[in-house]
Design an enzyme around this catalytic site. Structure first.
Site, PDB file in Angstrom:
ATOM      1  N   ALA A   1       0.839  -1.198   0.000  1.00  0.00           N
ATOM      2  CA  ALA A   1       0.000   0.000   0.000  1.00  0.00           C
ATOM      3  C   ALA A   1       0.871   1.243   0.000  1.00  0.00           C
ATOM      4  O   ALA A   1       1.866   1.309   0.717  1.00  0.00           O
ATOM      5  CB  ALA A   1      -0.909   0.015   1.223  1.00  0.00           C
ATOM      6  N   ASP A   2       0.477   2.208  -0.804  1.00  0.00           N
ATOM      7  CA  ASP A   2       1.114   3.513  -0.734  1.00  0.00           C
ATOM      8  C   ASP A   2       0.394   4.422   0.253  1.00  0.00           C
ATOM      9  O   ASP A   2       0.971   5.363   0.778  1.00  0.00           O
ATOM     10  CB  ASP A   2       1.139   4.155  -2.119  1.00  0.00           C
ATOM     11  CG  ASP A   2       2.203   3.534  -3.000  1.00  0.00           C
ATOM     12  OD1 ASP A   2       3.303   4.101  -3.080  1.00  0.00           O
ATOM     13  OD2 ASP A   2       1.949   2.462  -3.578  1.00  0.00           O
TER      14      ASP A   2
END
Length: 400
Positions: free
Chosen positions: A264-265
Site C-alpha cells: 500500500a502507498d
C-alpha cells in the site's frame, strides 16, 4: 533476511540501487543532495513507499552532514530543514510514508530547546545548530533501521493469519498466493511487506507457489518482483496482469491459491487503500473467486487524517510509459547484452493516454490489513478500526 539491498548507507554517504537497470544490471547511484534524491524518486530509480521515505530522509541527512546548511542560527537551521523536506515531499505525493517521515523529522528538530538562546551569541547558536543536525541524523537513521524490524513483523503476522484463514491449502497444509507490483527488499530497507509475507511463508515451509503480475505499465512485477523471487529461489510464476482472472478460475484448487497479497502507498482511516494501479481489479477478482485479499502495510502508511479513499490524490505518470518501452537487447543467441539498451514504440505515438500510477481499493473488498503491530480485520460496519494498532495516533487525530 534477503541479501538484496536497495539502499546502502553510512553516515554521510547514501547509495541507491538503480532499479531501472534491473534485472540485468546492478548499479548503485551516489545520492549527495535533495535534488538528486528528488530525481531518483521521481524517475522511479527508487520506488516503494518505505524506500522513498528512507531515501528522502537520508539524502537530506547527507546534505546536513556535509555542511550544506549555511544558516548561522538555530532557527535558520530549522527553517532550512523545513524547506528541503517540503521540496522532497513533492517527489511522490501519493506515498504517505514520505509525508509521515517528514512530519516526524520536523517534530524531532524542534525538540532541541532554542527558545532562550541569545541570537547574538554565536557559539551558543553554533552549538544549538549542531544539536539540531545531530537530532535530525539520528531520527533519519532510526527510520531506516526500524523499517527492517517492521517488515519482519509484518511477515510473521501476515503468514500466521493467512495459514489460519486460508480458504484452500495443499494436502501438506501449504498455500499459494499472488502478488502485484514490487513490495520486497527493493521497495523497503529489507525483507519487504507483501513480499515479506511470502518470504516468511517460504522460509517456514508453508508456501506452495507464488504468482506475480507484470504490473504494467512500468513492469515492477516482471522486472523486480520476478527478479527477487528467482534470487531467493522461491517457487514462482510470472503472469500478465490480465491473466489473473483466468488463473483463479482454472488453477485455484490445483495450485491451492489462497490469497492475493499487496502492499500500500496509502491506507486511509476507513481502510480504503491506494496501491499500484491494477490492485482494485485484483480485489474484485479475488472476492468473486473466494480468495482472501490482504494488504500489507506498516502503520506509517496509514493516513488517519484522510477519512475515505475518495480524498486520495492519485499521481498521473507520463504518457510515454504506455506508448514506449526500453530494455537491454537480447542477441540472436538469446543472451542479454546489458551494454546495449534500446527504446521502442509499443503504440501509435499520437494516441491519447491516461496513466494513473495508483488506484483505490475499497475497504469492503479487503479481508485483512497486516501491520507490524498486528492484523486488523474488517468490522461489522464494513470498515477498519486502527485504534488497536496505533492508539496514540488514533487518539490524537480521531479523539475517541
Amino acid at each position: 533476511m534477503s541479501g538484496l539491498q536497495a539502499i546502502r548507507y553510512n553516515r554521510g554517504k547514501l547509495e541507491v540501487l538503480d532499479q531501472l537497470r534491473l534485472p540485468h544490471e546492478h548499479s548503485y547511484e551516489l545520492i549527495r543532495t535533495s535534488e538528486e534524491a528528488f530525481d531518483c524518486i521521481k524517475s522511479m530509480r527508487v520506488r516503494g513507499a518505505p524506500a522513498i521515505a528512507i531515501v528522502a530522509a537520508l539524502a537530506h541527512g547527507v546534505e546536513l552532514y556535509q555542511n550544506a546548511c549555511e544558516a548561522p542560527t538555530a532557527q535558520g537551521t530549522i527553517s532550512y530543514i523545513d524547506s528541503r523536506l517540503d521540496y522532497l515531499k513533492q517527489s511522490r505525493p501519493t506515498a504517505v510514508d514520505l509525508t509521515n517521515a517528514i512530519t516526524h523529522l520536523k517534530a524531532v528538530v524542534r525538540t532541541v530547546d532554542i527558545a532562550s538562546l541569545d541570537e547574538s551569541d554565536s557559539s551558543a547558536q553554533a552549538a544549538a545548530k549542531s544539536a539540531i543536525i545531530n537530532a535530525y541524523l539520528e531520527a533519519a537513521e532510526e527510520i531506516f533501521r526500524k523499517d527492517t524490524e517492521t517488515n519482519l513483523r509484518i511477515g510473521e503476522h501476515g503468514s500466521r493469519w493467512l495459514l489460519a484463514n486460508a480458504p484452500v491449502k495443499s494436502p501438506e497444509g501449504k498455500v499459494s498466493v499472488l502478488t502485484h507490483c514490487n513490495t520486497g527488499s527493493l521497495a523497503t530497507s529489507g525483507h519487504g511487506t507483501a513480499l515479506g509475507i511470502i518470504r516468511s511463508l517460504h522460509s517456514a515451509g508453508n508456501l506452495h507457489h507464488a504468482f506475480c503480475t507484470e504490473t504494467r505499465p512500468y513492469n515492477q512485477g516482471s522486472r523486480l518482483t520476478a527478479f527477487e523471487l528467482v534470487y531467493e529461489r522461491i517457487p514462482a510464476t510470472l503472469i500478465t496482469d490480465s491473466m489473473a482472472g483466468a488463473l483463479f478460475a482454472t488453477r485455484k484448487a490445483e495450485k491451492h491459491i489462497a490469497a492475493v497479497i499487496v502492499g500500500a502507498d496509502r491506507v486511509v482511516r476507513n481502510g480504503d487503500t491506494a496501491n499500484k494501479v491494477g490492485t482494485y481489479a485484483l480485489a474484485v477478482l479475488a472476492r468473486y473467486h473466494g480468495i482472501k485479499f490482504i494488504v500489507a502495510a506498516p502503520t506509517t502508511s496509514i493516513d488517519l487524517q484522510t477519512t475515505t479513499g475518495a480524498d486520495i490524490k492519485i499521481e498521473e505518470r507520463k504518457r510515454e510509459e504506455l506508448t514506449q518501452i526500453s530494455g537491454a537487447v537480447v542477441g540472436a543467441d538469446g543472451k542479454v547484452d546489458v551494454s546495449r539498451t534500446v527504446r521502442v514504440a509499443t503504440a501509435h505515438q499520437e494516441i491519447d493516454v491516461w496513466n494513473p500510477a495508483f488506484d483505490v481499493t475499497p475497504a469492503d473488498l479487503i479481508d485483512a490489513i497486516v501491520t507490524e503491530q498486528g492484523v486488523v480485520e474488517k468490522g461489522e460496519s464494513g470498515s477498519f478500526d486502527f485504534r488497536g494498532v496505533m492508539p496514540e495516533r488514533w487518539a490524537a487525530v480521531v479523539g475517541r
